[in-house]
Design a protein around this motif. Structure first.
Motif, short mmCIF file in Angstrom:
data_model
loop_
_atom_site.label_atom_id
_atom_site.label_comp_id
_atom_site.label_asym_id
_atom_site.label_seq_id
_atom_site.Cartn_x
_atom_site.Cartn_y
_atom_site.Cartn_z
N CYS A 5 0.26 12.28 -71.17
CA CYS A 5 1.55 11.88 -70.64
C CYS A 5 1.40 11.65 -69.14
O CYS A 5 1.02 12.56 -68.41
CB CYS A 5 2.58 12.98 -70.92
SG CYS A 5 4.10 12.76 -69.97
N CYS A 10 4.00 13.96 -66.77
CA CYS A 10 3.84 15.39 -66.45
C CYS A 10 2.40 15.87 -66.58
O CYS A 10 2.10 17.02 -66.27
CB CYS A 10 4.73 16.23 -67.35
SG CYS A 10 4.11 16.39 -69.03
N TRP A 18 0.68 16.22 -69.37
CA TRP A 18 0.37 16.82 -70.68
C TRP A 18 -0.80 16.08 -71.33
O TRP A 18 -0.95 14.86 -71.17
CB TRP A 18 1.60 16.76 -71.59
CG TRP A 18 1.31 17.22 -73.01
CD1 TRP A 18 1.34 18.50 -73.47
CD2 TRP A 18 0.95 16.39 -74.12
NE1 TRP A 18 1.01 18.53 -74.80
CE2 TRP A 18 0.76 17.26 -75.23
CE3 TRP A 18 0.75 15.01 -74.30
CZ2 TRP A 18 0.39 16.79 -76.49
CZ3 TRP A 18 0.38 14.54 -75.56
CH2 TRP A 18 0.21 15.43 -76.64
N CYS A 56 6.53 13.25 -75.39
CA CYS A 56 5.74 14.31 -74.79
C CYS A 56 6.35 15.68 -75.11
O CYS A 56 7.54 15.89 -74.87
CB CYS A 56 5.66 14.12 -73.28
SG CYS A 56 4.91 15.51 -72.43
N THR A 83 6.17 18.41 -73.61
CA THR A 83 6.68 19.19 -72.48
C THR A 83 7.82 18.52 -71.74
O THR A 83 8.78 19.17 -71.36
CB THR A 83 5.56 19.54 -71.46
OG1 THR A 83 4.71 18.41 -71.32
CG2 THR A 83 4.75 20.72 -71.91
N CYS A 84 7.75 17.18 -71.52
CA CYS A 84 8.80 16.57 -70.70
C CYS A 84 9.63 15.52 -71.43
O CYS A 84 10.58 14.98 -70.89
CB CYS A 84 8.20 15.96 -69.43
SG CYS A 84 7.36 14.39 -69.70
N ASN A 96 8.91 12.53 -72.30
CA ASN A 96 8.52 11.14 -72.04
C ASN A 96 8.05 10.48 -73.35
O ASN A 96 7.20 11.02 -74.05
CB ASN A 96 7.40 11.16 -70.98
CG ASN A 96 6.79 9.79 -70.74
OD1 ASN A 96 7.35 8.77 -71.14
ND2 ASN A 96 5.65 9.79 -70.07
#
Ligand code: ADP
Ligand code: ZN
Ligand code: ZN
Length: 678
Positions: free
Chosen positions: A384, A387, A389, A424, A426-427, A429
């Motif tokens: 990603c 961020c 990832w 993503c 974590t974020c 995206n």
């Protein structure tokens, strides 16, 4: 009443042989002999073991000795030489005899029920070839003839390194030597058997076909892990009974029972697949040489890029070097090797403009091209941008590889799979990007670049179904493919006749690997894959075949050796470096590996092992985590032992192993002698 004590080797990690009592059932029951299999009680189970001694009495108390259930008398006993071979392997690789001798015979032979064995003995393998194959036999050139003469001239043990450039006709040398030795034995009224070892049988169907075609009157047995168990049993029995004159097999065949063995050939002797990587970690090539010496017969190790160990032996005179310096087919010439400096070329999809132009030329002329990229999947990782990832495997210290056609992420170490995340984790995206490239991605790009071309990808993913690799290679041979793309699977022994361009996409990672053998392996691989080009004789006006290698390090000495087709220079430099660095073949190594829930536990065990015994003359390195430390949630560490003296190392290991077993540690550990991946 007749009775005996039988010492029996069983497939257990306990390093001992077990005594059992045999009592004659009927008045005329035949006393068992060494080398027969017997069914015995072991704990609560019944298992098949191998009789290795027949005695009058035992050192154990009589009430502790249990009775043999049955002796497999239908099968002729294994020979003392075969047992000695297993014993050598067991001692050298530090395993109990039973763990060597039993796993290397077919499963069905070890079945408590003798039905499969009885059936196989009643209905033996049909080994004769169909007769409608072409049996062309070229006249040997001078160098080939000289090699055959040297191999067959020696009576008794002789180790020969057949150093022949790709396409020099090593196969003909093997076949002629085999034929000569079989005929010579027949002339004396004796039977003869030849063992032909190959790295991977499904990649060498041509060899099997030529062997069968060349010896239509003889039985050819095959032994490899892909045979169905019933077939494997039949072929093993044919070898054991001496009915199969030729046994063609992969590494496990080096331990086949062959009572009339007169010649051993190890084709592509440098190939890493001769090393078994689990259980008994043996080198089939090394065992082949030992077996030849034991039996007093010739052994031929063939390669265009011998292992530096074998090269060293050829230099010191332990092996006799036989060289084939030219391609055998008339007009066939070695290809021109060129480098494409990737510092000066943009290649957003992995293919540089000069390589694309070369491919286009081949397409226009109707010739075949091969692209080599030793990385399967679409991209080795996705990430990603927003961020940072990255697709790590949650069970391993490794990445999840993107497999686009299957729409999955896959870990090549623990086989964990998942769907490609839509966003993503974590974020959030949604624009996740593949990083780097594997064969699937290059395939996709080739299809866009050359929509009219027939592109075929061959790698472990595209050839999962049984027989699909064979079908794919057949299509290439029939000329139904314009561009063949693949991993090391396409680099090996194939005799492609229409191929005039080989492109190597990204060899650079191996140049700077921690593994000191990576350079040697890469060089062999590139020589092999380059050797697929220009094998057929082309007419004079046709341009020379070409190998193009994309690299960011065109100055690297390995590439310079490659450009000059200079294996000897490469081997010389490598040996000089190894000597200076104190690496094999100038030192001897053993590797203790430990696996545990935590890295601390694994390292602590190794530290304990390290301090267990005095070790004069042995260097014990510090225990360290393995390069890929965690696989499937297991932490792995290793301890490397080195010595300038093989006997000294062996003597130490013989004392160390029982002491290690005494530790009764709950974690898993294993020892590898002459390790290759460290
Ligand atoms: P290698 O295993 O050394 O790479 P092969 O054994 O595959 O080479 O032989 C390459 C090609 O040369 C094969 O097609 C083979 O039939 C052919 N060949 C071998 N020996 C001769 C010879 N003496 N004359 C003509 N062609 C030959
Ligand atoms: Zn993100
Ligand atoms: Zn994993």
């Amino acid at each position: 009443m007749t009775h005996r004590i039988l010492s029996i080797a069983l497939d257990t990690p306990l390093d001992t042989e077990f005594d059992y009592r045999w009592i004659a059932g009927e008045a005329d029951a035949v006393v068992p002999v060494v080398g027969q299999f017997a069914l015995v009680p072991f704990g609560r189970r019944e298992v098949v073991g191998l009789i290795i001694a027949v005695k009058e009495s035992s050192d154990y108390q009589p009430e502790k000795i249990r009775d043999v259930i049955a002796v497999r008398t239908a099968l002729a006993p294994l020979s003392p030489e075969w047992i000695a071979l297993c014993r050598f392997a067991a001692d050298y690789y530090q395993r109990p005899l039973g763990e060597v001798a039993l796993p290397c015979v077919p499963k069905k032979l070890r079945d408590p029920q003798p039905t499969a064995l009885e059936r196989a003995l009643k209905k033996p393998a049909a080994l004769r070839s169909d007769s409608d194959i072409d049996v062309s036999r070229p006249t040997l050139n001078e160098q080939q003839q000289a090699a055959v003469d040297a191999i067959t001239a020696t009576l008794g043990y002789g180790a020969h390194l057949l150093f022949g450039v790709t396409g020099s006709g090593k196969t003909e040398v093997y076949l002629h030597a085999a034929e000569a030795l079989i005929k010579r034995e027949q002339a004396h009224g004796r039977a003869a058997q030849v063992l032909l070892l190959v790295p991977e049988i499904n990649l060498t169907p041509q060899l099997e076909a030529s062997v069968r075609a060349r010896f239509p009157a003889l039985h050819v047995a095959t032994l490899h892990s892909q045979l169905a168990e019933g077939e494997r049993l039949r072929h093993w029995i044919a070898a054991h009974q001496g009915r199969a004159a030729i046994v063609l097999g992969t590494r496990l065949a080096v331990l086949a029972s062959m009572p009339d063995l007169k010649l051993i050939v190890v084709d592509e002797e440098h190939d890493p697949s001769y090393k078994q990587q689990e259980g008994l970690r043996y080198s089939a090539r090394d065992l082949a040489v030992w077996r030849a010496r034991q039996l007093g017969i010739p052994v031929v190790l063939g390669s265009a890029t011998p292992s530096v160990e074998s090269w060293q032996h050829a230099g010191s005179g332990r092996y006799q070097k036989l060289a084939l310096t030219q391609r055998a087919s008339t007009h066939a010439r070695l290809p021109r090797v060129g480098l494409i400096d990737m510092q000066h070329h943009k290649a957003p999809e992995g293919l540089s403009p000069p390589l694309v132009a070369a491919l286009r030329e081949r397409l226009a002329r109707g010739e075949q091209s091969l692209l080599f990229l030793n990385r399967r999947g679409y991209a080795p990782v996705i990430h990603c941008d927003a961020c940072g990832w990255i697709s790590n495997c949650r069970r391993c210290t490794a990445f999840m590889v993107l497999h686009k056609p299957e729409r999955r992420l896959r870990c090549h170490h623990c086989s964990l799979e998942m769907r490609i995340p839509a966003a993503c984790p974590t974020c959030g995206n949604v624009d996740l990007q593949p990083l780097g490239r594997g064969t699937q991605r290059v395939e996709e790009h080739l299809q866009q670049l050359f929509p009219e071309a027939r592109v075929l990808r061959i790698d472990a993913d595209s050839t999962r179904r049984k027989g699909s690799a064979q079908a794919a290679f057949d299509a290439v041979h029939r000329g139904e493919v314009d561009i063949l793309l693949g991993t090391q699977m396409v680099a090996k022994g194939h005799d492609f006749r229409r191929l005039t361009l080989v492109g190597v996409i990204n060899p650079d990672t191996a140049l700077f690997s921690q593994d000191y053998r990576a350079g040697e392996r890469l060089f062999a691989q590139l020589m092999q894959v380059a050797g697929r080009a220009g094998r057929a004789g082309l007419a004079d006006h046709q341009p020379q075949s070409e190998v193009l290698i994309q690299t960011r390090y065109p100055q690297h000495p390995m590439f310079r050796a490659l450009l000059a087709h200079d294996y000897e220079g490469f081997a010389r430099d490598t040996l000089t470096e190894r000597r200076a660095a104190g690496l094999p073949p100038f030192v001897f190594q053993a590797l203790l590996r430990a696996e545990a829930k935590t890295l601390e536990a694994a390292l602590e065990f190794l530290q304990q092992a390290r301090e267990l015994l005095p070790h004069d003359g042995i260097t014990m390195n510090d225990p360290v985590p393995m390069t890929i430390t965690r696989v499937a949630n297991v932490e792995r560490a290793q301890l490397l032992l080195e010595s300038a003296s093989r006997p000294q190392l062996q003597a130490f290991l013989r004392e160390w192993m029982p002491a290690l077993r005494e530790l009764k540690s709950r974690l898993r550990w294993s020892l590898e002698v002459d390790p290759v991946d460290i």
